[in-house]
Structure formats: C-alpha cells, structure tokens
Design a protein around this motif. Structure first.
Motif, PDB file in Angstrom:
ATOM      1  N   THR A  51       0.850  -1.186   0.000  1.00 24.71           N
ATOM      2  CA  THR A  51       0.000   0.000   0.000  1.00 24.71           C
ATOM      3  C   THR A  51       0.885   1.234   0.000  1.00 24.71           C
ATOM      4  O   THR A  51       1.793   1.356   0.839  1.00 24.71           O
ATOM      5  N   TYR A  79      -4.749  -2.278  -8.807  1.00 28.57           N
ATOM      6  CA  TYR A  79      -4.749  -1.469  -7.590  1.00 28.57           C
ATOM      7  C   TYR A  79      -6.182  -1.036  -7.305  1.00 28.57           C
ATOM      8  O   TYR A  79      -7.030  -0.996  -8.197  1.00 28.57           O
ATOM      9  N   LYS A  81      -9.373   1.315  -6.318  1.00 23.66           N
ATOM     10  CA  LYS A  81      -9.831   2.666  -6.649  1.00 23.66           C
ATOM     11  C   LYS A  81     -11.053   2.991  -5.795  1.00 23.66           C
ATOM     12  O   LYS A  81     -12.182   2.986  -6.273  1.00 23.66           O
ATOM     13  N   GLY A  90      -8.510  10.626  -6.839  1.00 28.27           N
ATOM     14  CA  GLY A  90      -8.509   9.198  -6.529  1.00 28.27           C
ATOM     15  C   GLY A  90      -7.183   8.559  -6.893  1.00 28.27           C
ATOM     16  O   GLY A  90      -6.206   9.241  -7.215  1.00 28.27           O
ATOM     17  N   ASN A  91      -7.152   7.238  -6.843  1.00 25.58           N
ATOM     18  CA  ASN A  91      -5.911   6.522  -7.108  1.00 25.58           C
ATOM     19  C   ASN A  91      -5.636   6.397  -8.608  1.00 25.58           C
ATOM     20  O   ASN A  91      -6.545   6.092  -9.391  1.00 25.58           O
ATOM     21  N   LEU A  93      -2.120   4.822 -10.777  1.00 24.96           N
ATOM     22  CA  LEU A  93      -0.785   4.260 -10.627  1.00 24.96           C
ATOM     23  C   LEU A  93      -0.219   3.898 -11.986  1.00 24.96           C
ATOM     24  O   LEU A  93      -0.762   3.043 -12.691  1.00 24.96           O
ATOM     25  N   PRO A 148       3.072   6.570  -8.624  1.00 21.68           N
ATOM     26  CA  PRO A 148       1.790   6.945  -8.020  1.00 21.68           C
ATOM     27  C   PRO A 148       1.409   8.370  -8.424  1.00 21.68           C
ATOM     28  O   PRO A 148       1.773   9.347  -7.773  1.00 21.68           O
ATOM     29  N   THR A 150      -1.587   9.903  -8.593  1.00 20.71           N
ATOM     30  CA  THR A 150      -2.381  10.488  -7.506  1.00 20.71           C
ATOM     31  C   THR A 150      -2.735   9.363  -6.536  1.00 20.71           C
ATOM     32  O   THR A 150      -2.888   8.206  -6.930  1.00 20.71           O
ATOM     33  N   VAL A 151      -2.874   9.729  -5.250  1.00 21.75           N
ATOM     34  CA  VAL A 151      -3.166   8.746  -4.204  1.00 21.75           C
ATOM     35  C   VAL A 151      -4.371   9.232  -3.402  1.00 21.75           C
ATOM     36  O   VAL A 151      -4.404  10.377  -2.931  1.00 21.75           O
ATOM     37  N   ALA A 152      -5.356   8.362  -3.252  1.00 21.62           N
ATOM     38  CA  ALA A 152      -6.570   8.682  -2.502  1.00 21.62           C
ATOM     39  C   ALA A 152      -6.257   8.794  -1.005  1.00 21.62           C
ATOM     40  O   ALA A 152      -5.249   8.252  -0.527  1.00 21.62           O
ATOM     41  N   LEU A 156      -3.156   3.677  -1.464  1.00 24.39           N
ATOM     42  CA  LEU A 156      -3.214   3.015  -2.767  1.00 24.39           C
ATOM     43  C   LEU A 156      -2.739   1.565  -2.616  1.00 24.39           C
ATOM     44  O   LEU A 156      -1.547   1.265  -2.771  1.00 24.39           O
ATOM     45  N   TYR A 158      -1.937  -2.055  -3.857  1.00 30.88           N
ATOM     46  CA  TYR A 158      -1.606  -2.573  -5.179  1.00 30.88           C
ATOM     47  C   TYR A 158      -1.217  -4.044  -5.086  1.00 30.88           C
ATOM     48  O   TYR A 158      -0.853  -4.557  -4.014  1.00 30.88           O
TER      49      TYR A 158
END
Length: 511
Positions: A51, A79, A81, A90-91, A93, A148, A150-152, A156, A158
């Motif tokens: 993560t 990964y 979402k 949001g996520n 990758l 990464p 963007t990461v929520a 994230l 994976y």
C-alpha cells in the motif's frame, strides 16, 4: 506462486531511499537460480502486495532478481480505486520497467513505460508489448517502476504479479526507421501535426490509422510523440512515403509539465523523472538538441494534474500555443506567448516561435486540428525544423484555412512571417493578410500594444483581404489572428488561424 507484502512502512521487507526524496526502492523479489530449478511448466510466478500512502514519492522501484535462462518477463498489476470525496483525487498508478543496467537518470536501463494505459506487459528478445522495448532478457536486477500519479486519502493498495518464462530466446530484432526526407515541392509551405499518440502509449490508434488520417487532413509531415517512451520508432517506416514525412520524437511527461521532443534521431530516449525544483531539465533539453530535435513545451496551461509547465521557456525552441480544439487554456497560453514577444523584441534578443498540434489520441480526436504550416526549403526533417525554429509558420485549424501575411515599406521593402522589416521609424508600413477557408471570421492585427485592427467578418466564401498601415515607431511587431464569430459577449471567438509575428525594426539596426 510466491506471495509477499511490500507496504511502505508496514511490510516485511526493508525500504531504501535512492538519491533524491522523489524515489524509493522496495525490497527485492527473488526467483530460482535458473531454468533447472523452475517448475515443469518452465515458468515461475511471484506476487507482491503493498500500500502506498498519501505523500508517496514520484517513483517507487520494485527490484526483481532475474536469473539466467529467462526468455520472457511478464508483469501484471492491479490497484484499488476507492470512492473519494468530491474535489479529491482518486488513485492512479503508472507502471514501467528498467533492465539490469539500472534506474540511473538518463541511463541505459530503460525498457518501457505504459503509464496507466495498460494493466500488463511483456518483454522478450523478439517482441514486446507496445510501449516497451524488445531485446535480450539478461540476468541481473531489473526494476519495475511504479508512478503513483495520484493517491486517494485511503492510500493506494496494489498487487503486482511477475512471471518469468524460461527457454531459448528469440532472435533480436533489428529496427528499421522512416527516412528523414520525403519528395517535397522545393521551397514551399508544408502542413504538419507534431503531437500525436498511438497505441504505443495511451492512444488507441495504430500507426497505419494515424498515417491515413494525416493524409486525409492534408498533412505533409507528422512527428511521433508517445508519453515517456521511444518504443514506436521502428513501427513507422512502412507508413512513410513520398507524400508524408514521419519524424520521430517523444512527449517527455514530467510531474511539472510536458515537452515534445520534435524530430530526434531514431531510437532516442529522453528521461522524464524529475521536477522543476530538481534543476535537471536543462540537461535533457540539451540531449534533445544533440539528438537533432527541437524542444517544444506542450499545452503549458493545460489543467490536468502535472500538465502545467513549470520549467520556464529559456530552453524552448518553440512553444505549443494551440493544443487540440481551441479552449480557454490555449487562450491563456496565447497571451503568455505574446508577452514573451514584448519582452524580447525591443532588445533584439531571440524570440520563441509558436506552433499548434492536435494531441490526438483516439476517435473522435481529429488529426491535424490544428496544424502548423511551415515555410521550408524542402520536405526534410532538417528543413522543417529550421522553418519551425525560425518562426516561418502559422497555425490553422484545418487544411481548409490558408493565408499569406506580409509587411511592406514605401521603398519596396518586404518581410514575411517570422522576418524583420527594416525601415525608418516613421516610414509607413502596410500590413496585409489574405485568407481563404475562413467564412465569417474576423481578421485581427496584434502588436506589442495589443489588438489595433479588427476587420469586418469575411464573407461566407471564406476568402478576403485586410490591410492596415502602421510604423516601426508605433508597432514593434505585428501578428495576425483569424477569429470565429461569437454569438454574445465581449470575448473573442475561437481561433481559426494565427501567425507568428513580423518584426518592424529601424533601418540600420544591428541584430
């Protein structure tokens, strides 16, 4: 199958920071000692999970110890979402891979990148997934590169599955590239689109489909520009012809903006793993030029995350002012570019020409909307680049729009787009634009003071002429715009075309 955890700060393997804080290396994944130790299927698989938290570095590397005798590497990943609050990213990758030669910035280890366009890829000597580079699978430490984007807020999570297939390698392929010359028409105006994406990055079209669309759009040249990979370069040779020059390049997609490497030598890879604060861009701009290319910042005010241009224009050979259908961010870029003209023209310093490209990815994105029309001595890579670098060009929304733009003095002095007219400071100068293919558009002449002339709308035939008189004392430069009508409001309509400037200089001025 072997499973393991690679969480940041929570897994069973050590984490190692490599160099700058923008990169991090996870614990390595190991396989057997070779084909003799592999299963009867001649394959081995490992799955790792982890993560990535909010605030993860730009790049996370997963080392993979590749033993001898491997024929193919295959990587698949997924990964989570999760839902996020409105206005929160949001996520997302991205993924790629480097071989045993390492992950050094600008090094030789790069073997491919698909960003977020694919969920799996493979490499072997004779073939690879689009976006990846075929070649020997040599033993050593390879690195799967995770980006990464963007990461929520939830993090994230994976999962990565690596499969090695053992066996005799296929024959290494020898690439063939398109020629750097097409038939051409001698010194003439040539139309091109230098920002295009195929299925070798995040586009959905094949090179054959793009070439067909380019010809239908009336283009004489195109430039390949896949995100962060040169893998498409060998796949364009059979699409070139006497009527279409295909130049090779890359869209170098950093976290602080994108730049088109325009017309580099075949096989040139330009690294993208840096931000403006790292002070690395100048190094790679110089690499682009050493490889025979032009440095063209792309869509500088695009609103996507990481798309805004933060590196300045000191290294730019041209700037992409118009990207795809004309939108408010293009209007902002046009104004910013005009300001650079104001800053440079009086001092006689170099100026940055403008260009426009489609950035087409998939249906229904039109190829050649817009297109850059370049006055070049021939239809060759070098001649087209020289025309772009010199600013002998204008940008049109389609093949239907054509124009001529000139400045003339009282004694027969004459200058065209991108040139300087030398006259006495108070000598009347006639600015003239002739346009076709622009029905109901208005013609605007723009100087260092702003818009000083606007014509009545052209007739529905789309053809017309506008003239305006000024002096070198009054206008440091003049450029032209063709604008569509607007129904209401004070804002100008979308562009149908615009030119690079003609500069007005005092006679005897030394540049």
């Amino acid at each position: 199958m072997c499973e393991d955890d690679h969480g940041m700060g929570m897994g069973r393997r050590a984490l190692f920071v490599t160099g700058a804080a923008a990169a991090l290396t996870l614990g390595s994944v190991s396989f057997s000692n070779g084909p003799e130790a592999a299963a009867a299927s001649n394959q081995e698989t490992r799955t790792v999970r982890g993560t990535l938290p909010v605030g993860s570095p730009d790049f996370v590397y997963l080392p993979v110890e590749v033993p001898r005798g491997v024929r193919e590497i295959k990587v698949a990943y997924t990964y989570e979402k999760p839902s996020v609050p409105a206005g929160t990213a949001g996520n997302a990758l991205d993924i790629g891979i480097f071989d045993e030669r390492g992950t050094e910035l600008g090094g030789r280890g790069f073997r491919g990148w698909s960003g977020g366009a694919r969920t799996e890829f493979f490499l072997r000597a004779d073939d690879a997934t689009p976006g990846y580079i075929p070649g020997p699978v040599r033993p050593g430490t390879w690195h799967i590169a995770l980006g990464p984007y963007t990461v929520a807020p939830q993090g994230l999570p994976y999962e990565i599955t690596i499969t090695l297939t053992y066996g005799e390698p296929g024959a290494v392929t020898h690439p063939t590239y398109p020629p750097s010359r097409a038939k051409g028409r001698g010194r003439a105006w040539y139309r091109g689109d230098c920002h295009l994406h195929s299925w070798y990055s995040d586009g959905r079209r094949t090179p054959a489909e793009i070439a067909a669309l380019a010809r239908a759009a009336g283009l004489d040249f195109i430039n390949t520009s896949e995100h962060n990979t040169h893998s498409s370069h060998p796949h364009w040779a059979d699409q070139a012809g006497d009527d279409l020059l295909i130049m090779l390049g890359e869209e170098v997609t950093t976290r602080n903006g994108h730049v088109v490497a325009l017309g580099t030598d075949p096989g040139t890879f330009v690294d993208w793993r840096y931000r403006a604060r790292d002070n690395r861009f100048g190094r790679f701009a110089r690499q682009i030029r050493r490889a025979g290319g032009l440095v063209v910042p792309a869509h500088p005010h695009a609103t996507c995350i990481g798309c805004g241009w933060k590196f300045g224009f000191g290294e730019a050979d041209a700037v992409e002012v118009w990207n795809g259908p004309y939108t408010p961010d293009d209007e902002v870029t046009l104004a910013e570019w005009d300001n650079t003209l104001v800053a440079s023209v009086r001092s006689g310093h170099d100026w940055i020409p403008a260009m426009g490209n489609s950035d087409a990815h998939r249906d229904p994105d039109p190829v050649g909307t817009p297109q850059t029309v370049v006055l070049a001595d021939d239809l060759t890579r070098e001649a087209i680049q020289e025309g772009i670098r010199a600013g002998r060009s204008y940008v049109a929304e389609s093949k239907l729009v054509s124009l001529t733009f000139t400045a003339s003095g009282a004694k027969g002095e004459h200058a065209g787009i991108g040139e300087r007219l030398h006259v006495d400071k108070d000598t009347p100068v006639t600015i003239r634009l002739e346009a076709t293919g622009a029905p109901r558009c208005t013609i605007r002449f723009v100087t260092d003071e702003g818009v000083l002339f606007t014509s009545a709308p052209l007739p529905v035939s789309g053809s017309g002429t506008a003239e305006w008189t000024t002096t070198a004392q009054y206008a440091a430069y003049v450029r032209a715009e063709l604008r569509h009508e607007v129904a209401v409001g004070p804002l100008p309509g979308a562009l149908a075309a615009f030119t690079n400037p003609i500069f007005l200089g005092t006679a005897g001025h030394q540049e």
